[in-house]
Scaffold this motif. Sequence first.
Motif: not given
Length: 559
Positions: A142-156
């Motif tokens: 659950p700590h790895q979900l966000f990309g560059n904001s709390v509204t975006s996905w980490q791409p992988d």
Amino acid sequence: MDVIKAIQHYANKMIEDVPGMKALLLDTETTPIISLVTTQSALLTKECYLIDRIDNRNRDRLKHLKCICFLRPTREALHYLVAELREPAYGDYYLYFSNTIRKADIEQLAEVDEHEVIREVQEYFGDYLAINPDLFSLGQDPHQLFGNSVTSWQPDVLNQTVAQLSAVLLSLKKRPLIRYQGASEMAKTLAEELQRTIQQEGQLFDFRRPDTPPIMLILDRRNDPVTPLLTQWTYQAMVHELIGIHHGRVDMSNVPEVKNELKEIVLSPDQDPFFKKSMYFNLGDLGATIKQYVDEYQTKTKSNMNIETIADMKRFVEEYPEFRKLSSNVSKHVALVSELSRRVSQDHLLEVSEAEQSIACNGNHGSDLDSVQKLLSDPRVPEEAKVRLALLYVLRYETTGANRITAMADLLDNVGVSDRKSALIPALLHYAGEKRRQGDLFSNQSLLSRGKSALKGLKGVENVYTQHTPFLADILDSLIKARLKENEYPFIQGNLQVARERPQDIIVFICGGATYEEARYIAQLNDSAPGVRIVLGGNCIHNSKSFLEQVEQANRFIY
């Protein structure tokens, strides 16, 4: 729609379609997938004599065994598989992948198969954790979900989520219409990517079209930050909140005076009839059920002691494995319930929970403020409970004119709570404050909604500690009645005629993780709503600890 049966079908087919003595090789991801739906003893009955990890290279060469490999097609797993095929330890290899494998990877496997040991390569879409028949998890961090904001996905993570959700749909043989929470960028992105995958893999999703199409509803955890913060009182949820359930296992090694054989406990509704029967009982009912279970065990013990004839002895020997299983199961549940009771008393959870439920369900500012201030000042209440109370107060009264939100952070500081924990207040408001949510989480907007909330709180409530109903209940109620507003929960593809149909099969996925309280609600709905079948899933299954660790990640994006 039963996710446990779906994965079991794949597991059984793999084992049964390969005749003779065999070994089963798994990777780090597929090990918990298989362990949640079957046991070593069940595999033994199907001549599967060895279960090991593909990354363990210190295995004996047993050429008389056939080898079944069930792997997620990741770089790491394929790397170990290539090494295995270059120096095969077994006679024949049957390769099953938990998701789609690239053509280039299949070609590489063919190239390294110099010993010509590969007999079969198949895709079996068991790429998720089947926890309850109507609950699945993707098992993600659950700590790895966000990309560059709390509204975006980490791409992988987005790519992995799309692949695993595709596997859920394929294993259940569903090609759904996809709806998503309109105000959530993460839900929208996931819905679009999942739809694109379904279209690209058209042949895989070429199932018979039912009269009423299934619905996939994609929601965002940020829409209901209250449910993961509450103290839980039903068996499965309570164990996860107070001790933790990880891949169907409970680590009891920190429990005082626990016996060695009970330091790790398996909790599975599929493998444990008592747990299946009692997993949604509250602690009071659970105590009575445990007593009845112990009484039954004692009765059976006494009857088994009465061995006077050869026939008695034969019967005892035949029943002995079942007797031993019952004995260990009774010990397991007694130990678990004893530990839950100890924690309730030690952490003063009755008082804490009463205040939490009042904040979540009733909303009397003066009374709630007094309760929170009193409990925050009480040295007997643990730090984690104080933080959760402060956060619930902040969520509930964020827009109330006379709120004491600033004072909450000061109060936490005054009672010795670390700066890192008190920083969760602005982090949570940034992650899931009122402006970030869609809908009326606390039913504040009108007299009508307040009345509805009061009725909802009274209906079927066992006690004051279980008044709360997850926000998911309102959304599903509208969806089942075909009243879920399309401007708020749009379709990726579809039309108004479809939107007005009452759905029969619904798959709900919560970006950011689901909870056991929501799973209990889904189970109750499946029992009580005729003609409707619902399955719930999330990136993970939260307790308050994992949820707050996820919120802490939001802190990175505040400034």
